[in-house]
Design a protein around this motif. Structure first.
Motif, mmCIF file in Angstrom:
data_model
loop_
_atom_site.group_PDB
_atom_site.id
_atom_site.type_symbol
_atom_site.label_atom_id
_atom_site.label_comp_id
_atom_site.label_asym_id
_atom_site.label_seq_id
_atom_site.Cartn_x
_atom_site.Cartn_y
_atom_site.Cartn_z
ATOM 1 N N GLN A 141 37.155 38.570 50.044
ATOM 2 C CA GLN A 141 38.456 38.981 49.518
ATOM 3 C C GLN A 141 38.761 38.246 48.222
ATOM 4 O OE1 GLN A 141 38.605 41.692 51.617
ATOM 5 N NE2 GLN A 141 40.751 41.449 51.149
ATOM 6 N N ARG B 117 32.816 42.131 40.235
ATOM 7 C CA ARG B 117 32.987 42.375 41.677
ATOM 8 C C ARG B 117 32.064 41.546 42.565
ATOM 9 N NH1 ARG B 117 35.780 46.651 42.977
ATOM 10 N NH2 ARG B 117 34.744 46.789 44.996
ATOM 11 N N SER B 118 31.053 40.882 41.972
ATOM 12 C CA SER B 118 30.056 40.228 42.811
ATOM 13 C C SER B 118 29.342 39.092 42.093
ATOM 14 C CB SER B 118 29.014 41.252 43.273
ATOM 15 O OG SER B 118 28.327 41.776 42.151
ATOM 16 N N LYS C 119 33.083 42.057 46.492
ATOM 17 C CA LYS C 119 34.315 42.727 46.893
ATOM 18 C C LYS C 119 33.920 44.155 47.261
ATOM 19 C CE LYS C 119 38.080 41.407 44.585
ATOM 20 N NZ LYS C 119 39.010 41.260 43.466
ATOM 21 N N PRO C 120 34.252 44.621 48.457
ATOM 22 C CA PRO C 120 33.799 45.938 48.895
ATOM 23 C C PRO C 120 34.122 47.047 47.889
ATOM 24 C CG PRO C 120 34.771 44.772 50.727
ATOM 25 C CD PRO C 120 35.051 43.950 49.495
ATOM 26 N N PHE C 121 33.143 47.912 47.668
ATOM 27 C CA PHE C 121 33.300 48.994 46.705
ATOM 28 C C PHE C 121 34.315 50.035 47.139
ATOM 29 C CE2 PHE C 121 29.207 47.396 45.207
ATOM 30 C CZ PHE C 121 29.455 47.350 43.849
ATOM 31 N N ASP C 122 34.551 50.163 48.458
ATOM 32 C CA ASP C 122 35.499 51.173 48.917
ATOM 33 C C ASP C 122 36.956 50.728 48.788
ATOM 34 O OD1 ASP C 122 35.861 49.386 51.036
ATOM 35 O OD2 ASP C 122 35.053 50.751 52.553
ATOM 36 N N GLY C 123 37.182 49.492 48.298
ATOM 37 C CA GLY C 123 38.533 48.997 48.104
ATOM 38 C C GLY C 123 39.209 48.519 49.372
ATOM 39 N N GLN C 124 38.547 48.667 50.511
ATOM 40 C CA GLN C 124 39.097 48.197 51.778
ATOM 41 C C GLN C 124 38.847 46.691 51.910
ATOM 42 O OE1 GLN C 124 40.864 50.308 53.883
ATOM 43 N NE2 GLN C 124 40.630 51.604 52.089
ATOM 44 N N PRO C 125 39.575 46.037 52.797
ATOM 45 C CA PRO C 125 39.368 44.594 52.982
ATOM 46 C C PRO C 125 37.954 44.272 53.460
ATOM 47 C CG PRO C 125 41.408 45.293 54.029
ATOM 48 C CD PRO C 125 40.680 46.538 53.606
#
Length: 122
Positions: free
Chosen positions: A10, A36-37, A53-59
Motif C-alpha cells: 500500500q 508503482r514498483s 502497488k496493485p495494477f487493478d487499483g484495489q488494496p
C-alpha cells in the motif's frame, strides 16, 4: 526458473525503504524501479524480489499460504538477516532455528505490509 516475485504494498516508499535496508545487509541492491514498483536482486541476471502497488487499483492483500523463501549462505546469515528484518520493523513469524531433521535451518517474518518471508540455509 523464477525471474522475479512481487509482493503487494500500500505504501511503496515505506516498503522500498524497508527492503533497501534489509537487502543491503546481504549485498543485494535495487535492480529496477518505477512509480508503482521496485525490485531487488544480487545482479541483473539473478531472480529478484519486488514490491508493487496493485495494477487493478484495489488494496494490496497478503496471500494466505503465500511465502517467499530466500536462500542464505549460512546459518549465521539467516540469523543476521532475520535480526535485521526485525530491527527494521518486521513481525516475527518464527525465530531462527532448525526445522525438521534434514539440516534445514530457517527463520520467518512478515514485512511491514504483512507479506511472509523466510530466510533459510539447507
Amino acid at each position: 526458473m523464477i525471474g522475479y516475485v512481487t509482493l503487494g504494498t500500500q505504501d511503496l516508499a515505506r516498503a522500498s525503504a524497508f527492503y533497501d535496508a534489509l537487502f543491503a545487509s546481504i549485498g543485494a541492491k535495487r535492480q529496477w524501479e518505477s512509480e508503482r514498483s521496485a525490485a531487488w536482486g544480487m545482479d541483473d541476471s539473478s531472480p529478484a524480489l519486488g514490491v508493487i502497488k496493485p495494477f487493478d487499483g484495489q488494496p494490496a492483500t497478503v496471500g494466505n499460504g503465500t511465502m517467499v523463501a530466500l536462500v542464505m549462505p549460512s546459518r549465521e546469515a539467516v540469523d543476521a538477516f532475520y535480526a535485521k528484518a526485525i530491527k527494521l520493523g518486521a513481525a516475527d513469524e518464527g525465530k531462527p532455528g532448525p526445522r525438521g531433521s534434514s539440516g534445514y535451518y530457517g527463520a520467518y517474518f512478515r514485512d511491514p505490509d504483512g507479506n511472509k518471508i523466510a530466510a533459510y540455509h539447507d
